[in-house]
Design an enzyme around this catalytic site. Structure first.
Site, mmCIF file in Angstrom:
data_model
loop_
_atom_site.group_PDB
_atom_site.id
_atom_site.type_symbol
_atom_site.label_atom_id
_atom_site.label_comp_id
_atom_site.label_asym_id
_atom_site.label_seq_id
_atom_site.Cartn_x
_atom_site.Cartn_y
_atom_site.Cartn_z
ATOM 1 N NE ARG A 165 -3.702 -2.446 0.727
ATOM 2 C CZ ARG A 165 -3.488 -3.641 0.196
ATOM 3 N NH1 ARG A 165 -2.543 -3.818 -0.728
ATOM 4 N NH2 ARG A 165 -4.232 -4.659 0.556
ATOM 5 C CB SER A 237 -9.008 -0.143 4.420
ATOM 6 O OG SER A 237 -9.587 -1.381 4.165
ATOM 7 C CD GLU A 334 -5.552 1.453 2.579
ATOM 8 O OE1 GLU A 334 -5.168 0.348 2.971
ATOM 9 O OE2 GLU A 334 -6.595 1.643 1.953
#
Ligand code: NAP
Length: 338
Positions: A165, A237, A334
């Site tokens: 990520r 998320s 994130e």
């Protein structure tokens, strides 16, 4: 030169449905338009902020000073080369439309990344991933506009410094790069990735599923876990699943024997933050004002209606503190705060 508007509310341009106005706002539909807008802002000493599909951002309540440029560069070309297909796709194309287009033609490599909101240009920035695949494995190169050098550059996969990520585009040095096109390499031969439990269960016994069947399964699994964007404001998320040293994992596992952990190649262990939020912190479906964790997937934060960025940040801080106190893990966002 694209039109520049003043004082444009940004919440409608985000899936969280949160955030104040852009001081100035414009849409770049071409690379030339982007370069012209960047030059205009530079001359006026205005900071530039880039927006794609707005599905992974939290915009502050005060809004954004300077020029916000929404990237809407379209176009998709492809050609077969041996056992592969090469695609060149504009950064403003919808990511999921690209997956659908590829799967319909029987091309392999991104079917597990179905139903992820956002644009093609945003996908490499956080190296979107799901069910054992991440986008970096299908990328050949990325074309970007360098705001400092005022020219277009081509980045190889190595230049992009992809990790979990993460990529160069999220670093201080990479923030000046605006993704305009992405080149992909997809396979013509079947390469199903079914090792995640959710998918393995669906395809138990089926040794040769099609890419379309995998896409359909992923869409169905995600629909059961992730909030419907038409009903909730959300950026998906909110935190990354933490990757922690093996010793820290072993110590936690001794306290919570069921804690899921997945070894990384470097010896560290990736742990399921959703599990920690549910089972260790009791935060599944927790709510503070108009913000909360989603009842079916606590890694996802939702805006129950009219939430502010200040409320989201306060709730995120509470979650961070709770996780740290109970597990010793410092978690990271994130979502990008703008
Ligand atoms: P999940 O499948 O319940 O997985 C939870 C955690 O366990 C994740 O850290 C996942 O790693 C890891 N994991 C599970 N099975 C694994 C295996 N066989 N090998 C290695 N690691 C494994 O997660 P979920 O919340 O339902 O989400 C489904 C998928 O969508 C996950 O892959 C998740 O990461 C992905 N997702 C991605 C984004 C994004 O890119 N922004 C947003 C939401 C969900 P991974 O995270 O490496 O998969």
């Amino acid at each position: 030169m694209p039109d520049i508007k003043e004082n444009v509310p940004l919440a409608p341009y985000t899936t969280f449905k949160i955030g104040g106005p852009a001081e100035y706002f414009a849409v770049a539909e071409s690379e030339e338009g982007l370069a012209a807008l960047a030059g205009y802002a530079r001359q006026r000493r205005q900071p530039i902020t880039i927006l794609g599909g707005g599905s992974n951002v939290l915009i502050s309540d005060a809004g954004i000073k300077g020029l916000v440029i929404k990237i809407d560069i379209r176009g998709l070309e492809h050609q077969e080369e041996g056992r592969e297909v090469r695609l060149s796709v504009g950064a403003g194309e919808s990511w999921d439309d690209l997956v659908a287009y590829s799967v319909e033609r029987g091309w392999w490599g991104i079917e597990n990344l179905s139903a992820i909101p956002g644009t093609v240009g945003a996908a490499p920035i956080q190296n979107i991933g799901a069910y054992g695949t991440d986008v970096s494995s299908a990328i050949q190169s990325v074309r970007a506009y360098d705001l400092d050098a005022e020219r277009f550059v081509e980045l190889s996969v190595a230049d992009c410094a992809f990790s979990y990520r993460d990529s160069i585009f999220k670093t201080e040095a990479g923030r000046r790069l605006v993704v305009t096109r992405v080149e992909y390499r997809l396979g013509l031969e079947a390469t199903p990735v079914l090792r995640y439990q959710d998918l393995a269960d669906r395809f138990a016994g089926d040794l040769a599923p099609t890419a379309a069947a995998i896409r359909a399964a992923v869409i169905d699994i995600r629909a059961g876990k992730f909030p419907d964007l038409a009903r909730y404001g959300t950026a998906g998320s909110f935190f990354k699943n933490p990757i922690i040293p093996k010793e820290a994992y072993d110590a936690l596992k001794a306290r919570y024997p069921e804690l899921p952990g997945f070894p990384e190649v470097d010896g560290r262990v990736k742990v399921s933050l959703g599990w920690i939020l549910d089972k260790v912190c009791g935060l599944k479906g927790a709510r503070q004002g108009q913000v909360g964790t989603f009842e079916r997937q606590s890694l996802v934060m939702v805006n129950h209606g009219g939430a502010t960025a200040t409320e989201v940040k306060a709730f995120a801080r509470r979650v961070e503190e709770e996780v740290f106190q109970r597990s010793g893990i410092s978690i990271e966002w994130e979502v990008n705060a703008l």
